[in-house]
Design a protein around this motif. Structure first.
Motif: not given
Length: 327
Positions: A120-130
């Motif tokens: 979940g953390t990596v998904f949110l991080l990737a979403l914020a960057v992407a």
């Protein structure tokens, strides 16, 4: 930071490499079985696909379905393996900063307990960057579609200029967000935080040290990329040798098996080199990020005495009983 990461790999290479090798090896095995099945299917139906006359396109349907299923399974396997490894590295680092040993079983147990939070953390991080990059990509695709369908070059150039301006404006935003939230995966393990709380905590720790975190992070990822590329080059070059030394008559029409055999060694060694490269690139940057997290807490939150006190405590039961003092 870099020397500390290398020292941690040297002192704790068994749990680090063992965990990563087991997980990425299993994911690579899944991909290898799927590719072997696909290659055998293509070789068995080679004449129908490449023979004279109209190719039997009906044979491509099950092959396409097989490749689609393979891609989904491979993506899920690598996603799960990456999440466990990203959780395992901070678990090992927690004991490394205290000078304590840790077993493979303990790493696996503690890392698996945080794997879904890590995803979940990596998904949110990737979403914020992407998101900024997705906006830019959408603008570029719209420009190409507009130019091809309507042929209005003046409007297309205006859209292209707008997309380029968006790249210049949103690109730095994506980099800023990546640095701001880069400590979140480590915080998930060290502080047992949930995804949103970990992102918020990362932003708090990075505040005032953004440029330092950026420089160290870029150096770690650049070094991991360079080492990974150097690892892959000899494997890929060696994989081309069987095809270059093949003594068969290449002027004649080769069979499906011969054509696939020319690329078989290259594909296998490419997968092995990717696995070896993945071991380093998945361990080294998270180690540097974890050490950076510890450093920022020592600078800003006086973590040093807490670590010293924790290191002086009696070792947990899984590490064995403490030595008895002589009478």
């Amino acid at each position: 930071m870099l020397s500390g990461a290398f020292a941690t790999i040297g002192g704790y290479w068994k749990p680090l490499v063992g965990t990563a090798l087991a997980l990425f090896g299993a994911a690579t095995a899944v991909m290898g079985v799927g590719l072997a099945t696909a290659f055998s299917t293509v070789a068995a139906n080679w004449d129908g696909l490449t023979g004279p006359g109209e190719p039997d396109t009906a044979q491509l349907v099950p092959l396409g379905i097989a490749f689609g299923v393979l891609m989904v399974l491979g993506l899920v396997a690598y996603l799960l393996a990456s999440a466990v490894v990203q959780a395992a590295v901070p678990v090992v680092l927690q004991e490394a900063v205290l000078g304590r040993p840790i077993t493979f079983g303990t790493v696996w147990k503690r890392a698996w307990s945080r794997v879904w939070t890590m995803i979940g953390t990596v998904f949110l991080l990737a979403l914020a960057v992407a998101i900024p990059f997705l906006v830019i990509m959408f603008t570029m695709v719209a420009t190409i579609v507009y130019a091809v369908s309507l042929g209005d070059s003046d409007t297309a150039w205006a859209l292209f200029a707008f997309g380029l301006l968006g790249w210049l404006l949103l690109g730095p935003v994506a980099i800023w967000l990546w640095v701001k939230f880069s400590l979140a995966p480590t915080i998930v393990v060290f502080e047992a935080q949930r995804p949103v709380a970990a992102l918020r905590r990362s932003a708090q720790l990075v505040r005032g040290s953004w440029w330092r975190v950026l420089g160290i992070g870029l150096l770690a990822f650049g070094l991991a990329t360079m080492v990974g590329y150097m690892i892959q080059m000899p494997f890929q070059a060696f994989g081309m040798i069987p095809g270059s030394l093949d003594g068969t008559d290449t002027l004649g029409e080769p069979s499906g098996g011969q054509i696939l055999a020319l690329f078989g060694g290259f594909v296998v060694l490419s997968m092995l080199s990717g696995l070896v490269s993945q071991l380093f690139s998945s361990i080294f940057p998270p180690l540097v990020t974890g050490l950076l997290y510890v450093d920022l807490r020592m600078r800003n939150e006086n973590l040093g005495p807490v670590l010293a006190e924790a290191a002086a405590r009696t070792l947990p039961e899984q590490y064995g009983p403490p030595p008895t003092a002589p009478a």
